[in-house]
Design a protein around this motif. Structure first.
Motif, PDB file in Angstrom:
ATOM      1  N   UNK A 276      47.629  -4.364 -60.625  1.00  0.00           N
ATOM      2  CA  UNK A 276      46.715  -3.111 -61.336  1.00  0.00           C
ATOM      3  C   UNK A 276      45.552  -3.626 -61.532  1.00  0.00           C
ATOM      4  N   UNK A 277      45.232  -4.899 -62.084  1.00  0.00           N
ATOM      5  CA  UNK A 277      44.206  -5.660 -62.546  1.00  0.00           C
ATOM      6  C   UNK A 277      43.506  -5.943 -61.145  1.00  0.00           C
ATOM      7  N   UNK A 300      52.612  -0.465 -51.748  1.00  0.00           N
ATOM      8  CA  UNK A 300      51.252   0.324 -52.095  1.00  0.00           C
ATOM      9  C   UNK A 300      50.317  -0.532 -51.384  1.00  0.00           C
ATOM     10  N   UNK A 301      50.304  -1.808 -51.424  1.00  0.00           N
ATOM     11  CA  UNK A 301      49.276  -2.876 -50.791  1.00  0.00           C
ATOM     12  C   UNK A 301      49.480  -2.585 -49.305  1.00  0.00           C
ATOM     13  N   UNK A 302      50.838  -2.605 -48.750  1.00  0.00           N
ATOM     14  CA  UNK A 302      50.948  -2.605 -47.431  1.00  0.00           C
ATOM     15  C   UNK A 302      50.514  -1.314 -46.497  1.00  0.00           C
ATOM     16  N   UNK A 303      50.563  -0.136 -47.536  1.00  0.00           N
ATOM     17  CA  UNK A 303      50.247   1.320 -46.794  1.00  0.00           C
ATOM     18  C   UNK A 303      48.802   1.640 -47.240  1.00  0.00           C
ATOM     19  N   UNK A 304      48.217   0.938 -48.166  1.00  0.00           N
ATOM     20  CA  UNK A 304      46.792   1.395 -48.467  1.00  0.00           C
ATOM     21  C   UNK A 304      45.776   0.507 -47.847  1.00  0.00           C
ATOM     22  N   UNK A 305      44.975   0.849 -46.708  1.00  0.00           N
ATOM     23  CA  UNK A 305      43.931   0.193 -45.887  1.00  0.00           C
ATOM     24  C   UNK A 305      43.099  -0.609 -46.926  1.00  0.00           C
TER      25      UNK A 305
END
Length: 562
Positions: A276-277, A300-305
């Motif tokens: 989150x930071x 989340x990192x993988x799916x969020x451009x």
């Protein structure tokens, strides 16, 4: 050979934005690069911006500040910023390059190394770095009361063992003809000796400062190096490094390194909070000290451009493993150890880690020369609970047994621990989990008192001996060889590999040792990591070296983030 424990894993392939000077020359950037967009004119022009600070999260505390003792990733991350060595490695660890030694000569018989040192390096207090600075550190390494775990790695130096045993007042094989020349003479040629000198253990130290503060304080919270950063403060929850304004290294344009004014590492055991930071832009990257992108945040990192473009994935020359102490019952029974080889579902553990890796079948990763491409069928252990139960019955444990699994207490590791606990329960083994802080766990494990433990090993320098000799030779007990494994035949092969100069012969020795080790089964090699990490777009000159920590002296940030 010198070890680097890792809590879960870290990326080990080179990721570079641009090149900087290393020692006397400029290292070329790798083709594996991170492209970071920036609106700043400095970044657009590729011109480094001086000043600013960054904050990083670290999931565990620093255990040792003394370069003679620091052997885990959390400690090395800091120590490598504080101290300089004779030599270093290029960005992809394929070549040894000058550091404080601007050049060196090796005698025809391969036993004498003559290093010609820079004359402009100083410790933070203004004291000059000289050849004696390295002699002082080598003597510390070979002094029992210092507690260096790597004494046996340097006993190849003439007179080193006699000094360690208290039979000599100096090390005869080390001398300084003048303040800028260091001569090291070995008892026999060693094919990788120069690589050892790129590790922090033989760093330049200020002996007068150490005498003033004492060895304990020098390890705990006092430092005096010649490196790019000085230790500003350190406690249980935070380490602050400040720029050494007089550091001798420069980039290819002649700009003095480091660029950053300050680096702050905050200890946090909450990996979700770490993610989150980073998402909020408060930390510069998720890498070594957070085990890359935390598993819980990976989807989340993988799916969020927005975040996927900041991600880099690469294999690590390391291995995650379940260790068994062969001197502690019931792991002193080979059939029990082999039963655990069959009881662990490696694919399930990989799934817990988001599939970031490949299943391991031996200690050496596939990228390291000496890896056995086709293991004999009797050591090709596969997940087979029925076979595990049968072996336990043959070993005299038809109803299983009780044991304790030791590990560090970060959140990703606890998920693995719980899975192992469940797998072993399926074959009748009742496991209690004992997860503690990194330093507490390492101290107990390095004393040879953990019967069953989870750990990882990452290549500290590019050679198979860094895995096999360090982890399975009898002389490395109990610090590196914390399973207390001992096999005279394996010792013979590994000791021969230490002095064998023919590459093909060395490879064969490593392969013979690997097969026998897998038969004896002191380990369950679980997986070779494929780690993901993330670097903010406003960070530049960041790269990952397979055998070194973060190159903080090379990093710069956009002025808007300074």
């Amino acid at each position: 050979m010198p070890k680097r424990y890792v809590l879960a894993t870290a990326v080990a392939a080179l990721v570079a934005v641009s090149s900087v000077a290393a020692g006397c020359g400029t290292s070329a950037a790798s083709s594996n690069q991170v492209s970071a967009s920036s609106s700043s004119s400095a970044a657009a022009a590729g011109k480094p911006s001086e000043g600013g600070s960054i904050t990083l999260d670290a999931i565990q505390q620093v255990k040792d500040l003394d370069p003679a003792r620091a052997d885990d990733t959390q400690s090395m991350e800091v120590v490598e910023q504080l101290y300089d060595q004779l030599v270093t490695f290029n960005q992809d660890a394929t070549k040894v390059e000058p550091m404080l030694a601007k050049s060196w000569d090796i005698s025809k018989d391969g036993k004498t190394y003559t290093f010609h040192l820079r004359d402009d390096a100083k410790f933070w207090n203004g004291d000059a770095v000289t050849a004696q600075s390295f002699i002082d550190e080598l003597q510390r390494v070979m002094t029992k009361s210092v507690g260096c775990p790597y004494v046996s790695y340097f006993d190849i130096i003439q007179g080193a063992q006699a000094y360690y045993d208290g039979k000599a007042s100096s090390i005869s094989g080390v001398r300084a003809p003048d303040k800028d020349t260091l001569v090291i003479t070995l008892t026999r040629p060693e094919p990788f000796f120069l690589k050892l000198l790129g590790m922090p253990f033989i760093s330049a130290v200020d002996a007068s400062y150490i005498k003033q503060v004492g060895n304990d304080a020098f390890d705990a919270n006092k430092a005096m190096g010649s490196g790019p950063f000085e230790l500003a403060s350190m406690n249980q929850s935070q380490v602050v490094l400040k720029k050494n304004p007089n550091y001798w290294r420069t980039d290819s344009a002649g700009n003095r390194l480091p660029y950053l004014d300050q680096v702050t590492l905050n200890v946090s055991e909450n990996s979700q909070a770490d993610a989150m930071r980073f998402e909020a832009g408060n930390t510069a990257w998720l890498g070594w000290n957070t085990n890359g992108i935390p598993t819980s945040a990976y989807p989340t990192f993988k799916s969020n451009p927005k975040y996927s473009q900041l991600m880099v994935q690469a294999p690590e020359p390391g291995v995650q493993y379940l260790g068994m102490n062969v001197k502690i019952a019931p792991f002193n029974n080979q059939k029990v150890r082999q039963a655990l080889e069959y009881a662990i579902n490696k694919k399930q553990i990989l799934d817990i880690e988001g599939g970031r890796g490949t299943i391991a079948n031996q200690p050496l990763p596939p990228s390291v020369d000496g890896n056995v491409k086709d293991l004999p069928s009797d050591v090709q252990y596969t997940y087979n609970p029925a076979k595990a139960k049968a072996l336990l019955k043959e070993a005299g444990f038809p109803n299983g047994f009780k044991t304790t699994l030791y590990s560090s207490n970060d959140s990703d590791q606890l998920r693995i621990d719980t899975a192992v606990q469940s797998m072993l329960a399926n074959v009748g083994i009742k496991v209690k989990i004992s997860a503690t802080t990194w330093g507490t766990f390492l101290t107990k494990n390095e004393s040879g008192k953990t019967g069953l433990f989870w750990l990882a090993w990452m290549e500290a320098y590019p050679d198979a001996s860094d895995f096999l000799y360090a982890l399975f030779d009898s002389k490395q007990q109990p610090v590196d060889n914390s399973t207390l494994y001992s096999n005279p035949q394996v010792d013979g092969w590994l000791n021969q590999s230490q002095v064998e100069m023919n590459d093909a012969t060395r490879t064969k020795l490593f392969q013979q040792a690997t097969v026998q080790i897998m038969k004896d089964a002191p380990w369950v090699p679980v997986y070779y990591p494929m780690e993901d990490f993330a670097v903010q777009s406003w960070v530049h000159n960041f790269y990952i070296n397979p055998v070194m920590m973060d190159p903080l002296e090379n990093v710069w940030v956009d002025p808007a983030h300074a």
